[in-house]
Design a protein around this motif. Structure first.
Motif, PDB file in Angstrom:
ATOM      1  N   ALA A 152       0.920  -1.038   0.037  1.00 41.67           N
ATOM      2  CA  ALA A 152       0.068   0.091  -0.039  1.00 41.67           C
ATOM      3  C   ALA A 152       0.993   1.039  -0.019  1.00 41.67           C
ATOM      4  O   ALA A 152       1.643   1.440   0.649  1.00 41.67           O
ATOM      5  CB  ALA A 152      -0.888  -0.020   1.399  1.00 41.67           C
ATOM      6  N   GLN A 153       0.805   2.233  -1.127  1.00 39.90           N
ATOM      7  CA  GLN A 153       1.483   3.299  -0.978  1.00 39.90           C
ATOM      8  C   GLN A 153       0.659   4.580  -1.465  1.00 39.90           C
ATOM      9  O   GLN A 153      -0.264   4.489  -2.125  1.00 39.90           O
ATOM     10  CB  GLN A 153       2.694   3.066  -1.969  1.00 39.90           C
ATOM     11  N   THR A 154       1.235   5.855  -1.235  1.00 42.65           N
ATOM     12  CA  THR A 154       0.625   7.060  -1.773  1.00 42.65           C
ATOM     13  C   THR A 154       1.315   7.218  -3.047  1.00 42.65           C
ATOM     14  O   THR A 154       2.333   6.983  -3.497  1.00 42.65           O
ATOM     15  CB  THR A 154       1.132   8.062  -0.849  1.00 42.65           C
ATOM     16  N   ALA A 155       0.119   7.648  -3.857  1.00 41.73           N
ATOM     17  CA  ALA A 155       0.561   8.073  -5.601  1.00 41.73           C
ATOM     18  C   ALA A 155      -0.087   9.416  -5.764  1.00 41.73           C
ATOM     19  O   ALA A 155      -1.122   9.782  -5.013  1.00 41.73           O
ATOM     20  CB  ALA A 155       0.363   6.928  -6.542  1.00 41.73           C
ATOM     21  N   TYR A 156       0.170   9.780  -7.012  1.00 37.23           N
ATOM     22  CA  TYR A 156      -0.359  11.019  -7.432  1.00 37.23           C
ATOM     23  C   TYR A 156      -1.251  10.869  -8.933  1.00 37.23           C
ATOM     24  O   TYR A 156      -0.290  10.394  -9.674  1.00 37.23           O
ATOM     25  CB  TYR A 156       0.311  12.251  -7.259  1.00 37.23           C
ATOM     26  N   THR A 157      -2.146  11.232  -9.210  1.00 36.87           N
ATOM     27  CA  THR A 157      -2.671  11.236 -10.550  1.00 36.87           C
ATOM     28  C   THR A 157      -1.707  12.354 -11.288  1.00 36.87           C
ATOM     29  O   THR A 157      -1.528  13.514 -10.895  1.00 36.87           O
ATOM     30  CB  THR A 157      -4.331  11.289 -10.623  1.00 36.87           C
ATOM     31  N   VAL A 158      -1.353  12.296 -12.341  1.00 33.40           N
ATOM     32  CA  VAL A 158      -1.042  13.188 -13.322  1.00 33.40           C
ATOM     33  C   VAL A 158      -2.279  13.676 -14.189  1.00 33.40           C
ATOM     34  O   VAL A 158      -2.178  14.851 -14.642  1.00 33.40           O
ATOM     35  CB  VAL A 158       0.138  12.483 -14.496  1.00 33.40           C
ATOM     36  N   ASP A 159      -3.020  13.029 -14.811  1.00 31.87           N
ATOM     37  CA  ASP A 159      -4.326  13.082 -15.430  1.00 31.87           C
ATOM     38  C   ASP A 159      -5.209  11.996 -15.338  1.00 31.87           C
ATOM     39  O   ASP A 159      -4.864  11.153 -15.124  1.00 31.87           O
ATOM     40  CB  ASP A 159      -3.944  13.327 -16.981  1.00 31.87           C
ATOM     41  N   LEU A 160      -6.590  12.471 -15.525  1.00 32.11           N
ATOM     42  CA  LEU A 160      -7.503  11.546 -15.276  1.00 32.11           C
ATOM     43  C   LEU A 160      -8.633  11.814 -15.795  1.00 32.11           C
ATOM     44  O   LEU A 160      -8.941  12.858 -16.557  1.00 32.11           O
ATOM     45  CB  LEU A 160      -7.744  11.449 -13.415  1.00 32.11           C
ATOM     46  N   SER A 161      -9.448  10.648 -16.137  1.00 33.39           N
ATOM     47  CA  SER A 161     -10.890  10.775 -16.747  1.00 33.39           C
ATOM     48  C   SER A 161     -11.726  10.036 -15.652  1.00 33.39           C
ATOM     49  O   SER A 161     -11.415   9.471 -14.628  1.00 33.39           O
ATOM     50  CB  SER A 161     -10.975  10.076 -18.083  1.00 33.39           C
ATOM     51  N   GLU A 162     -13.063   9.986 -16.171  1.00 33.13           N
ATOM     52  CA  GLU A 162     -13.965   9.029 -15.348  1.00 33.13           C
ATOM     53  C   GLU A 162     -13.960   7.799 -15.268  1.00 33.13           C
ATOM     54  O   GLU A 162     -14.083   6.931 -14.175  1.00 33.13           O
ATOM     55  CB  GLU A 162     -15.738   9.307 -15.866  1.00 33.13           C
ATOM     56  N   ASP A 163     -13.196   6.861 -16.361  1.00 38.66           N
ATOM     57  CA  ASP A 163     -12.835   5.809 -16.289  1.00 38.66           C
ATOM     58  C   ASP A 163     -11.541   5.170 -16.269  1.00 38.66           C
ATOM     59  O   ASP A 163     -11.084   4.201 -16.501  1.00 38.66           O
ATOM     60  CB  ASP A 163     -13.500   5.039 -17.587  1.00 38.66           C
ATOM     61  N   GLY A 164     -10.455   6.241 -15.775  1.00 37.79           N
ATOM     62  CA  GLY A 164      -9.135   6.000 -15.842  1.00 37.79           C
ATOM     63  C   GLY A 164      -8.126   6.993 -15.526  1.00 37.79           C
ATOM     64  O   GLY A 164      -8.687   8.135 -15.308  1.00 37.79           O
ATOM     65  N   ALA A 165      -6.849   6.863 -15.316  1.00 35.16           N
ATOM     66  CA  ALA A 165      -6.211   7.683 -14.942  1.00 35.16           C
ATOM     67  C   ALA A 165      -4.626   7.312 -15.266  1.00 35.16           C
ATOM     68  O   ALA A 165      -4.290   6.236 -15.574  1.00 35.16           O
ATOM     69  CB  ALA A 165      -6.218   7.941 -13.272  1.00 35.16           C
ATOM     70  N   ARG A 166      -3.688   8.406 -15.355  1.00 38.93           N
ATOM     71  CA  ARG A 166      -2.251   8.116 -15.217  1.00 38.93           C
ATOM     72  C   ARG A 166      -1.594   8.387 -13.770  1.00 38.93           C
ATOM     73  O   ARG A 166      -1.936   9.386 -13.108  1.00 38.93           O
ATOM     74  CB  ARG A 166      -1.557   8.786 -16.198  1.00 38.93           C
ATOM     75  N   LEU A 167      -1.150   7.373 -13.036  1.00 38.11           N
ATOM     76  CA  LEU A 167      -0.682   7.541 -12.055  1.00 38.11           C
ATOM     77  C   LEU A 167       1.013   7.595 -11.786  1.00 38.11           C
ATOM     78  O   LEU A 167       1.532   7.026 -12.559  1.00 38.11           O
ATOM     79  CB  LEU A 167      -1.110   6.360 -11.025  1.00 38.11           C
ATOM     80  N   ASP A 168       1.288   8.326 -10.936  1.00 33.79           N
ATOM     81  CA  ASP A 168       2.970   8.709 -10.726  1.00 33.79           C
ATOM     82  C   ASP A 168       3.174   8.145  -9.380  1.00 33.79           C
ATOM     83  O   ASP A 168       2.563   8.382  -8.236  1.00 33.79           O
ATOM     84  CB  ASP A 168       3.235  10.080 -11.223  1.00 33.79           C
TER      85      ASP A 168
END
Length: 240
Positions: A152-168
């Motif tokens: 389990a870890q903390t992450a941040y979205t770079v961009d997102l939509s209702e059905d997906g995202a890019r996580l960093d």
């Protein structure tokens, strides 16, 4: 007694220094590559007939792709010129491909270059259902690492939509196809990993994920526009 000097012998034709043949001032033209190669991990299925090994059906992922084929890793023993079939696991598209390159990657696996019969410029792309927008949101990601240990870890979205995202900021994921839990505040949902950024690139420690249900955990106002073509199976390619 004086001896008359001998005349200098005439050099034989074979001994004469030949004239140098100048190189052409026009540089040799190189055949341009049909399309740019992109490092991209896409889950695929390769099946067919592998000579003495017989019929095979193998799940793997691409290493590099372009509009004319892909480089994959296989355990099946193929030969140059063999014809097999490739299935894109996300889009379910299927193509007949030819083996054009082999590299003994290890004792058990071989890197295999597969070529399409003709360029297919949209084979590695799909239409994104919802548009993505740049947005940084803190999330908690839970999953299982390659050794089977939960993380389990903390992450941040770079961009997102209702059905997906890019996580960093995700370092535990190593291959597409994994299912993870993403939590924002008290809302959570399960996502499927469809691409992972390569080490040494600007997308290192990033991952593209798609929602496996209709649950929207973002609760953020997003633009409601028509679907747009994109490449969610791989990290975005910077414009030249």
């Amino acid at each position: 007694m004086e001896v008359a000097p001998l005349d200098d012998p005439q050099p034989s034709p074979a001994a004469q220094t030949p004239f140098a043949v100048p190189f052409s001032a026009t540089p040799e033209k190189k055949t341009p590559r049909s399309s740019e190669r992109i490092p991209m991990r896409v889950p695929v299925v390769i099946y067919g007939y592998a000579g003495k090994s017989g019929a095979f059906h193998e799940d793997t992922e691409t290493i590099i792709v372009n509009s004319t084929g892909a480089l994959v890793t296989l355990k099946a023993k193929l030969a140059i010129g063999d014809t097999v079939f490739l299935i894109h696991k996300s889009s379910r598209k299927e193509l007949e491909v030819r083996v054009v390159y082999l590299d003994a990657y290890s004792d058990r696996e071989t890197r295999v270059g597969l070529a399409f019969k003709q360029p297919v410029h949209d084979f590695w792309k799909r239409t994104r259902k919802k548009p993505r927008v740049p947005k940084t949101v803190r999330v908690i990601v839970k999953g299982t690492d390659p050794k089977g240990h939960p993380f389990a870890q903390t992450a941040y979205t770079v961009d997102l939509s209702e059905d997906g995202a890019r996580l960093d900021g995700i370092g535990f994921l190593t291959s597409p196809g994994q299912t993870i839990e993403v939590r924002r505040l008290w809302r959570k949902a399960r996502f499927r990993v469809i691409w992972i950024g390569h080490v040494g690139t600007t997308e290192s420690n990033q991952a593209g994920v798609v929602l496996e249900s209709e649950k929207n955990i973002w609760r953020i106002e997003l633009p409601n526009t028509s679907a747009t073509p994109s490449s969610p199976q791989g990290p975005p390619v910077p414009k030249k």
